[in-house]
Write an enzyme that holds these catalytic residues in place. Structure first.
Site, PDB file in Angstrom:
ATOM      1  N   LYS A 201      29.130  14.829  36.149  1.00 22.40           N
ATOM      2  CA  LYS A 201      27.960  14.395  35.355  1.00 22.40           C
ATOM      3  C   LYS A 201      28.205  14.874  33.921  1.00 22.40           C
ATOM      4  CE  LYS A 201      24.420  14.874  33.590  1.00 22.40           C
ATOM      5  NZ  LYS A 201      24.359  14.595  32.155  1.00 22.40           N
ATOM      6  N   GLU A 274      29.156  28.626  32.791  1.00 16.01           N
ATOM      7  CA  GLU A 274      29.749  28.971  31.488  1.00 16.01           C
ATOM      8  C   GLU A 274      28.702  28.603  30.443  1.00 16.01           C
ATOM      9  OE1 GLU A 274      32.414  30.542  30.890  1.00 16.01           O
ATOM     10  OE2 GLU A 274      33.548  30.378  32.749  1.00 16.01           O
ATOM     11  N   CYS A 308      31.411  27.086  21.985  1.00 17.71           N
ATOM     12  CA  CYS A 308      30.702  28.226  22.568  1.00 17.71           C
ATOM     13  C   CYS A 308      31.259  29.526  22.007  1.00 17.71           C
ATOM     14  CB  CYS A 308      30.817  28.200  24.088  1.00 17.71           C
ATOM     15  SG  CYS A 308      32.511  28.018  24.651  1.00 17.71           S
ATOM     16  N   GLU A 402      21.705  31.728  19.678  1.00 18.11           N
ATOM     17  CA  GLU A 402      22.901  30.940  19.371  1.00 18.11           C
ATOM     18  C   GLU A 402      22.559  29.868  18.334  1.00 18.11           C
ATOM     19  OE1 GLU A 402      24.236  28.175  22.466  1.00 18.11           O
ATOM     20  OE2 GLU A 402      26.279  28.851  22.081  1.00 18.11           O
TER      21      GLU A 402
HETATM   22  P1  NAP Z   1      22.836  21.487  27.928  1.00 18.61           P
HETATM   23  O1  NAP Z   1      21.683  20.911  27.230  1.00 18.61           O
HETATM   24  O2  NAP Z   1      22.615  22.677  28.776  1.00 18.61           O
HETATM   25  O3  NAP Z   1      23.491  20.303  28.765  1.00 18.61           O
HETATM   26  C1  NAP Z   1      24.678  20.501  29.493  1.00 18.61           C
HETATM   27  C2  NAP Z   1      24.739  19.511  30.644  1.00 18.61           C
HETATM   28  O4  NAP Z   1      23.697  19.831  31.577  1.00 18.61           O
HETATM   29  C3  NAP Z   1      24.521  18.064  30.238  1.00 18.61           C
HETATM   30  O5  NAP Z   1      25.386  17.249  30.999  1.00 18.61           O
HETATM   31  C4  NAP Z   1      23.078  17.845  30.613  1.00 18.61           C
HETATM   32  O6  NAP Z   1      22.781  16.503  30.884  1.00 18.61           O
HETATM   33  C5  NAP Z   1      22.960  18.648  31.883  1.00 18.61           C
HETATM   34  N1  NAP Z   1      21.600  19.013  32.268  1.00 18.61           N
HETATM   35  C6  NAP Z   1      20.481  19.039  31.516  1.00 18.61           C
HETATM   36  N2  NAP Z   1      19.431  19.453  32.263  1.00 18.61           N
HETATM   37  C7  NAP Z   1      19.895  19.691  33.511  1.00 18.61           C
HETATM   38  C8  NAP Z   1      19.300  20.129  34.729  1.00 18.61           C
HETATM   39  N3  NAP Z   1      17.998  20.413  34.807  1.00 18.61           N
HETATM   40  N4  NAP Z   1      20.067  20.262  35.819  1.00 18.61           N
HETATM   41  C9  NAP Z   1      21.395  19.994  35.761  1.00 18.61           C
HETATM   42  N5  NAP Z   1      22.017  19.570  34.633  1.00 18.61           N
HETATM   43  C10 NAP Z   1      21.275  19.416  33.520  1.00 18.61           C
HETATM   44  O7  NAP Z   1      23.983  21.921  26.878  1.00 18.61           O
HETATM   45  P2  NAP Z   1      24.529  21.117  25.638  1.00 18.61           P
HETATM   46  O8  NAP Z   1      23.484  21.157  24.578  1.00 18.61           O
HETATM   47  O9  NAP Z   1      25.099  19.818  26.069  1.00 18.61           O
HETATM   48  O10 NAP Z   1      25.791  22.031  25.229  1.00 18.61           O
HETATM   49  C11 NAP Z   1      25.744  23.073  24.311  1.00 18.61           C
HETATM   50  C12 NAP Z   1      25.702  24.413  25.040  1.00 18.61           C
HETATM   51  O11 NAP Z   1      26.841  24.561  25.879  1.00 18.61           O
HETATM   52  C13 NAP Z   1      25.760  25.586  24.064  1.00 18.61           C
HETATM   53  O12 NAP Z   1      24.836  26.547  24.463  1.00 18.61           O
HETATM   54  C14 NAP Z   1      27.178  26.103  24.243  1.00 18.61           C
HETATM   55  O13 NAP Z   1      27.347  27.457  23.895  1.00 18.61           O
HETATM   56  C15 NAP Z   1      27.401  25.860  25.686  1.00 18.61           C
HETATM   57  N6  NAP Z   1      28.834  25.878  25.997  1.00 18.61           N
HETATM   58  C16 NAP Z   1      29.357  26.933  26.709  1.00 18.61           C
HETATM   59  C17 NAP Z   1      30.720  26.998  26.967  1.00 18.61           C
HETATM   60  C18 NAP Z   1      31.339  28.132  27.736  1.00 18.61           C
HETATM   61  O14 NAP Z   1      32.465  27.966  28.209  1.00 18.61           O
HETATM   62  N7  NAP Z   1      30.678  29.263  27.888  1.00 18.61           N
HETATM   63  C19 NAP Z   1      31.543  25.969  26.509  1.00 18.61           C
HETATM   64  C20 NAP Z   1      30.983  24.933  25.785  1.00 18.61           C
HETATM   65  C21 NAP Z   1      29.627  24.884  25.549  1.00 18.61           C
HETATM   66  P3  NAP Z   1      22.162  15.526  29.758  1.00 18.61           P
HETATM   67  O15 NAP Z   1      23.209  15.354  28.727  1.00 18.61           O
HETATM   68  O16 NAP Z   1      21.899  14.297  30.535  1.00 18.61           O
HETATM   69  O17 NAP Z   1      20.924  16.211  29.247  1.00 18.61           O
END
Ligand code: NAP
Length: 500
Positions: A201, A274, A308, A402
């Site tokens: 997904k 992550e 991240c 963040e």
């Molecule tokens: P996000 O809003 O948490 O979304 C990530 C994924 O989760 C998307 O595919 C999203 O789908 C899905 N999602 C949303 N709500 C969900 C739910 N209730 N249940 C299951 N899945 C759900 O994160 P983002 O804004 O895309 O990414 C940025 C974040 O990722 C930042 O905080 C960054 O630090 C973190 N990140 C961490 C790492 C690491 O390795 N630690 C690496 C890269 C990024 P939709 O797109 O359909 O909403």
């Protein structure tokens, strides 16, 4: 702006938008089959809002079909006929890597268009993905078993215990927008490498490169049951997948809020998280200033600051603060911000206008608290200028939480104890960088920073794609990714023993 749903009418493979630009029309896939649905997701460029592509969205019935297809691909009741051999898995990934090498530029263009990342960053991302393909393929060929002789104490016996790793029955992989391709390959290639079927997904903000990768893997001979890629509303796709008891692992990369929600809803299964970070670059008084300036700029502004492991806090010893700030401000001006498709652009947009507005807000708020913007600070649509902010209070939102964008907040500290305390003072614990020539300092940071990684004289984000990577505290559960560790995550260890 966020991507919208449109009506299904006129969904063709390729089309041309009103302003004459190519639009790529793709579909979610259930085990190799394009789905039929009347819901279509439009993907817009964050830079100029043009339609870049569309994706046919799945619904809850496709979730059921994808799970059943994955589980029927092989039997776990002793019949191993359908499990791919190591050589078959290696050959599929090698073939996929070769196709990918031919299409790298297509992927780079797509990543840049859907995410607003500068084309040079998108090309860098395809280089990383190429390494992930290589390392996953190579790793398949290494045996991952262990042998324990049992006659090594007076209590022992003449036996040996052996371990082998078996694939999990089904993985759900959920990825964020910020490295649209790299986040995806870091999950699905290790899973394929060990023979675990995946339902992917991807982020709805950047689904196009993920779907093109899915098609590429089918083309390389991946059995269709091994991969389904579904886009659609969270309550119809992601949430049912996370909760389904037939899924044996959820591997998630994304925000802390969603990660913690998944941890509470996934139930009895493996969960890999992550999550976010606000990594420091700590610059000691003995640092090579030129190197510190370079690392601070690269760490803060590359990928529009949306990594991240981007440098989210620059902590400088007070003795060299003024010299560092002067040189860093000059360096920051080299990071040209603008049209992502221009090869000269170093900082494209952030993911959407809402994200840029948030960044603008935290900058303004820190100024109200006494901080000063010395470079950048302006926003136009989803373009946020590389921004250098000094005298940032230790409790400013920008540094406590963040800030996912090209912001470089600078704070000073008085000695190493203060630097360690300041660095450890937030809820996150992903990675860190330290600039010093002093080995005693280096060792103290390695021991005392509460993070998953400490890079001496490098940016926090430095890694190779096969080395262990991951955070602690709110950044993750301490389970590492990186090709080798991820492959372990997608398996369970079986032991057997024989008389010897
Ligand atoms: P996000 O809003 O948490 O979304 C990530 C994924 O989760 C998307 O595919 C999203 O789908 C899905 N999602 C949303 N709500 C969900 C739910 N209730 N249940 C299951 N899945 C759900 O994160 P983002 O804004 O895309 O990414 C940025 C974040 O990722 C930042 O905080 C960054 O630090 C973190 N990140 C961490 C790492 C690491 O390795 N630690 C690496 C890269 C990024 P939709 O797109 O359909 O909403």
């Amino acid at each position: 702006m966020s991507n919208n749903e449109i009506d299904v009418a006129s969904h063709k493979q390729k089309s041309v938008s009103e302003n004459g630009v190519d639009v790529i029309n793709l579909s979610s896939y259930v085990a190799g089959k394009k789905i039929e649905s009347d819901k279509i997701l439009e993907v817009h460029s964050p830079y100029d809002n043009r339609i870049v592509g569309t994706v046919i969205q799945a619904n809850c019935s496709h979730v059921q079909q994808a799970i059943e297809a994955a589980l029927s691909g092989k039997s776990f009741s002793g019949k191993t006929g359908n499990i791919l051999t190591r050589y078959e898995r290696y050959s599929i990934l090698e073939k996929a890597r070769n196709i990918f090498l031919e299409r790298k530029e297509e992927f780079a263009q797509l990543i840049s268009a859907e995410s607003g990342l500068a084309i040079r960053e998108a090309r860098y991302e395809t280089n990383r993905a190429q390494d992930v393909f290589l390392f996953a393929a190579i790793e398949i060929l290494n045996d991952d078993g262990q042998i324990f002789s049992c006659d090594i104490t007076p209590n022992g016996k003449a036996r040996k215990i052996f371990t082998l790793r078996e694939p999990l029955s089904l993985a759900v992989c959920i990825t964020p927008f910020n490295h649209p391709l790299n986040q995806v390959v870091h999950k699905i290639l290790p899973a394929i490498a060990v023979g675990t079927p995946v339902i992917l997904k991807p982020s709805e903000k950047t689904p196009l490169s993920a779907i093109r990768l899915t098609e590429l893997l089918y083309e390389a001979g991946l059995p269709h049951y091994m991969l389904s890629t579904l886009l659609g509303p969270t309550n119809e796709i992601a949430e049912p997948l996370v909760k389904d008891p037939r899924v044996s692992i959820v591997s998630f990369t994304g925000s802390v809020a969603v990660g913690k929600h998944i941890a509470t809803t996934a139930g009895y299964k493996k969960v890999i998280l992550e999550l976010g970070g606000n990594d420091p670059l700590i610059i000691m008084e003995d640092a090579d200033i030129e190197r510190a300036v370079f690392l601070a700029a690269e760490g803060s502004f590359r990928n529009s600051g949306q990594r991240c492991t981007a440098v989210k806090r620059i902590l400088v010893h007070e003795k060299i603060k003024d010299e560092f700030i002067k040189k860093f401000a000059e360096k920051a001006k080299e990071y040209k911000c603008g049209d992502p498709s221009d090869p000269e652009t170093r900082v494209g947009t952030v993911i959407d206008e809402a994200a840029a507005i948030y960044l603008e807000k935290v900058v303004k708020k820190s100024v109200e608290q006494g901080a000063k913007v010395i470079v950048g600070g302006n926003r136009k649509g989803a373009l946020m200028e590389p921004t250098v902010i000094i005298d940032v209070p230790r409790n400013a939102d920008m540094v406590v939480y963040e800030s996912f964008g090209p912001l470089a907040p600078i704070m000073s500290f008085k000695d190493i104890d203060d630097a360690i305390a300041l660095s450890n003072s937030t809820a996150y614990g992903l990675s860190s960088g330290v600039v010093t020539k002093n080995m005693e300092y280096a060792l103290r940071f390695v021991r005392e920073l509460n993070v998953g990684t400490v890079n001496i004289n490098e940016v926090p984000g430095y890694r190779i794609e096969r080395s262990p990577f991951g955070g602690i505290k709110d950044s993750g559960l301490g389970v590492k990714e990186g090709v080798i560790e991820a492959m372990k995550c997608f398996t369970f260890v079986k032991t057997f023993s024989l008389p010897w």
